[in-house]
Design a protein around this motif. Structure first.
Motif, PDB file in Angstrom:
ATOM      1  N   ARG A  11       0.830  -1.211   0.000  1.00 25.68           N
ATOM      2  CA  ARG A  11       0.000   0.000   0.000  1.00 25.68           C
ATOM      3  C   ARG A  11       0.861   1.255   0.000  1.00 25.68           C
ATOM      4  NH1 ARG A  11      -2.460   3.174   4.247  1.00 25.68           N
ATOM      5  NH2 ARG A  11      -4.169   4.405   3.347  1.00 25.68           N
ATOM      6  N   ARG A  12       2.096   1.172   0.472  1.00 22.83           N
ATOM      7  CA  ARG A  12       2.942   2.355   0.492  1.00 22.83           C
ATOM      8  C   ARG A  12       3.374   2.778  -0.909  1.00 22.83           C
ATOM      9  NH1 ARG A  12       8.404   0.111   0.924  1.00 22.83           N
ATOM     10  NH2 ARG A  12       8.248  -2.133   1.254  1.00 22.83           N
ATOM     11  N   PHE A  13       3.100   1.934  -1.928  1.00 22.61           N
ATOM     12  CA  PHE A  13       3.458   2.303  -3.302  1.00 22.61           C
ATOM     13  C   PHE A  13       2.295   2.165  -4.288  1.00 22.61           C
ATOM     14  CE2 PHE A  13       5.086   1.190  -7.545  1.00 22.61           C
ATOM     15  CZ  PHE A  13       5.812   2.351  -7.820  1.00 22.61           C
ATOM     16  N   LEU A  14       1.514   1.093  -4.181  1.00 24.14           N
ATOM     17  CA  LEU A  14       0.510   0.781  -5.205  1.00 24.14           C
ATOM     18  C   LEU A  14      -0.513   1.899  -5.431  1.00 24.14           C
ATOM     19  CD1 LEU A  14      -0.613  -1.241  -7.232  1.00 24.14           C
ATOM     20  CD2 LEU A  14      -1.947  -2.274  -5.384  1.00 24.14           C
ATOM     21  N   PRO A  15      -1.147   2.496  -4.378  1.00 27.35           N
ATOM     22  CA  PRO A  15      -2.118   3.557  -4.661  1.00 27.35           C
ATOM     23  C   PRO A  15      -1.505   4.758  -5.382  1.00 27.35           C
ATOM     24  CG  PRO A  15      -2.364   2.753  -2.422  1.00 27.35           C
ATOM     25  CD  PRO A  15      -1.094   2.167  -2.948  1.00 27.35           C
ATOM     26  N   LEU A  16      -0.269   5.128  -5.007  1.00 29.29           N
ATOM     27  CA  LEU A  16       0.406   6.225  -5.700  1.00 29.29           C
ATOM     28  C   LEU A  16       0.643   5.867  -7.155  1.00 29.29           C
ATOM     29  CD1 LEU A  16       2.034   8.930  -5.667  1.00 29.29           C
ATOM     30  CD2 LEU A  16       4.047   7.533  -5.154  1.00 29.29           C
ATOM     31  N   PHE A  17       1.093   4.648  -7.398  1.00 28.62           N
ATOM     32  CA  PHE A  17       1.378   4.182  -8.754  1.00 28.62           C
ATOM     33  C   PHE A  17       0.106   4.212  -9.609  1.00 28.62           C
ATOM     34  CE2 PHE A  17       1.682   0.499 -11.709  1.00 28.62           C
ATOM     35  CZ  PHE A  17       2.735   0.959 -12.487  1.00 28.62           C
ATOM     36  N   VAL A  18      -0.992   3.688  -9.071  1.00 29.07           N
ATOM     37  CA  VAL A  18      -2.248   3.643  -9.826  1.00 29.07           C
ATOM     38  C   VAL A  18      -2.803   5.053 -10.038  1.00 29.07           C
ATOM     39  CG1 VAL A  18      -4.614   2.777  -9.836  1.00 29.07           C
ATOM     40  CG2 VAL A  18      -2.757   1.310  -9.027  1.00 29.07           C
ATOM     41  N   THR A  19      -2.680   5.908  -9.030  1.00 27.20           N
ATOM     42  CA  THR A  19      -3.136   7.292  -9.176  1.00 27.20           C
ATOM     43  C   THR A  19      -2.403   7.986 -10.311  1.00 27.20           C
ATOM     44  OG1 THR A  19      -3.685   7.472  -6.817  1.00 27.20           O
ATOM     45  CG2 THR A  19      -3.333   9.522  -8.010  1.00 27.20           C
ATOM     46  N   GLN A  20      -1.091   7.780 -10.370  1.00 27.20           N
ATOM     47  CA  GLN A  20      -0.308   8.386 -11.454  1.00 27.20           C
ATOM     48  C   GLN A  20      -0.704   7.819 -12.809  1.00 27.20           C
ATOM     49  OE1 GLN A  20       1.535  10.871 -11.850  1.00 27.20           O
ATOM     50  NE2 GLN A  20       2.439  10.433 -13.862  1.00 27.20           N
ATOM     51  N   LEU A  21      -1.001   6.518 -12.862  1.00 26.10           N
ATOM     52  CA  LEU A  21      -1.448   5.912 -14.120  1.00 26.10           C
ATOM     53  C   LEU A  21      -2.734   6.576 -14.611  1.00 26.10           C
ATOM     54  CD1 LEU A  21      -0.956   2.034 -13.812  1.00 26.10           C
ATOM     55  CD2 LEU A  21       0.521   3.703 -14.878  1.00 26.10           C
TER      56      LEU A  21
END
Length: 438
Positions: A11-21
């Motif tokens: 969770r410390r990376f995935l939501p940021l990654f998906v938001t940027q996508l």
């Protein structure tokens, strides 16, 4: 499990990654749908189409010049996750404006007086949104990832961004404009909901008063950032990379049409291969560096990029010896013997470019002070934007004085040599500074 797949499950990376996508996808879905509809369905005059494209480009890049300093200050002095959520909430509103403009233009209602101004206003606001998110998407990584994960995280963000840009650009060319209008609203809502899952990222240093004087703040930001040799060379090298990229992207469509006698679908294929190649290079350089943030391979990567540009130029010149009198579609183009060589050389350009630039972005976030990482990215955005405009103006000037578009490829190759020199200077500065301590 690799470092990349490991952090994707967190969770410390995935939501940021998906938001940027979602952000990159939606920006490009809107921009491409707007430009294609206006150029192909509204205007019937080449000069009017060119003026619209120029105005649209200027409006999108203007916020990077004006607001990057403020964006960097905010990202370093406020909770980065809270800023992401606020900006993504505002995106819903600006996409409603853009969708209304697209709908009115599609229906033929007040096109010149209301629809086009609304679309351009939404595009400007999209640039503002990207300006405020730009420093955060890299500066937040050292707060949420371990030191050995930062390069992998940077590569994933860069690769994912290119894939999202690619998806948005392709989809915009295939779906009706009314579907695009609905799609940008839906995507903005989903993007906001995902952004709410990004973990908190409070400021890491002293919270100071914001400087709202954007010109003074921009000059001070760049001046204060560039005193560090490593940051200085990293920003210059990144800026030259994006200058090369801007020139290449300007050259692809006229090169496909006038030199290769290929359709606009082939020009789109070039952009697809370029985006995929950068994504591949972004991820693969992490395997070479084994998670270490270093400019070790940057000089060799950009030299390889220059070699592939020259190969692309030579093949294009040889292609002109073919007696082709009509524009070819994708199938007809791919049937020619040298088509695969053209596509492979283009893929090589992109992969080498991705391998060159990704470690440099990781440099900016790990070599700057933790409480100044976002401002460093903001300063980089200011210099990058200026360099991209300069490269575009040079390409336009060469076209205006009659230099063949294929010959202009040699300018890109020459700029690769200078970028290699900058990369080498950066690597020497890295060695002089010694290894990065935790």
């Amino acid at each position: 499990m690799t470092v990349s797949t490991h952090i994707l499950a967190r969770r410390r990376f995935l939501p940021l990654f998906v938001t940027q996508l979602f952000n990159a996808f939606n920006d490009n879905l809107y921009k491409t749908a707007m430009v294609l509809f206006v150029v192909y369905s509204v205007y019937n005059d080449e000069s009017a189409e060119g003026l619209f494209s120029a105005v649209a480009s200027a409006l999108f890049i203007l916020p990077f010049f004006l607001l990057s300093a403020l964006a960097g200050q905010l990202a370093d002095m406020r909770d980065k996750a809270a800023i992401i959520r606020t900006v993504k909430a505002c995106e819903i509103g600006l996409m409603l404006i853009g969708a209304l403009g697209l709908y009115l233009a599609w229906r033929g209602i007040m096109i010149d007086t209301v629809a086009i101004p609304l679309m351009l206003l939404a595009l400007f606001l999209t640039g503002v949104q990207s300006t405020f998110l730009g420093p955060i998407k890299y500066a937040i990584l050292p707060q949420h990832l371990r030191k050995e994960e930062v390069l992998a995280g940077t590569g994933l963000v860069e690769a994912g961004t290119y894939v999202a840009i690619l998806a948005g650009t392709i989809l915009a060319g295939w779906i009706p404009v009314e579907w695009a209008a609905a799609g940008i609203i839906g995507t903005s809502i989903v993007g906001y909901l995902v952004s709410r899952q990004v973990p908190t990222a409070p400021p890491m240093g002293e919270v100071k008063k914001l400087d709202w004087h954007i010109i003074r703040a921009s000059i001070a930001l760049v001046r204060n950032t560039m005193h560090d040799r490593q940051i200085f060379y990293a920003i210059l090298a990144i800026s030259f990379f994006w200058t090369i990229g801007a020139v290449l992207f300007i050259q692809f469509p006229p090169l496909a049409k006038n030199t290769l006698m290929a359709s606009k679908e082939v020009a789109s294929l070039f952009l697809v291969i370029f985006s995929v190649g950068v994504a591949i290079g972004s991820v693969s350089v992490n395997a070479l560096l084994k998670g270490q943030v270093s400019a070790r391979y940057s000089p060799a990567s950009v030299i390889a990029m220059g070699v592939f540009v020259v190969a692309f130029y030579v093949i294009c010149r040889y292609w002109q010896s073919y007696d082709i009198s009509e524009i070819m579609d994708v199938g007809e183009f791919l049937a020619w013997p040298l088509a695969s060589a053209i596509l492979l050389s283009l893929l090589g350009i992109a992969i080498a470019g991705g391998m060159f630039v990704v470690p440099l972005y990781a440099f900016l976030t790990t070599r700057s002070a933790p409480d100044q990482a976002a401002r460093t990215i903001a300063a980089n955005n200011i210099v990058n934007s200026g360099a991209m405009v300069a490269g575009s103006l040079v390409a336009m000037a060469m076209s205006a004085i009659g230099i063949d578009v294929a010959e202009q490829l040699l300018l890109s190759a020459a700029m690769c040599l200078f970028s290699a020199w900058l990369g080498q200077r950066l690597y020497r500065a890295e060695l002089d500074a010694g290894p990065l301590t935790a």
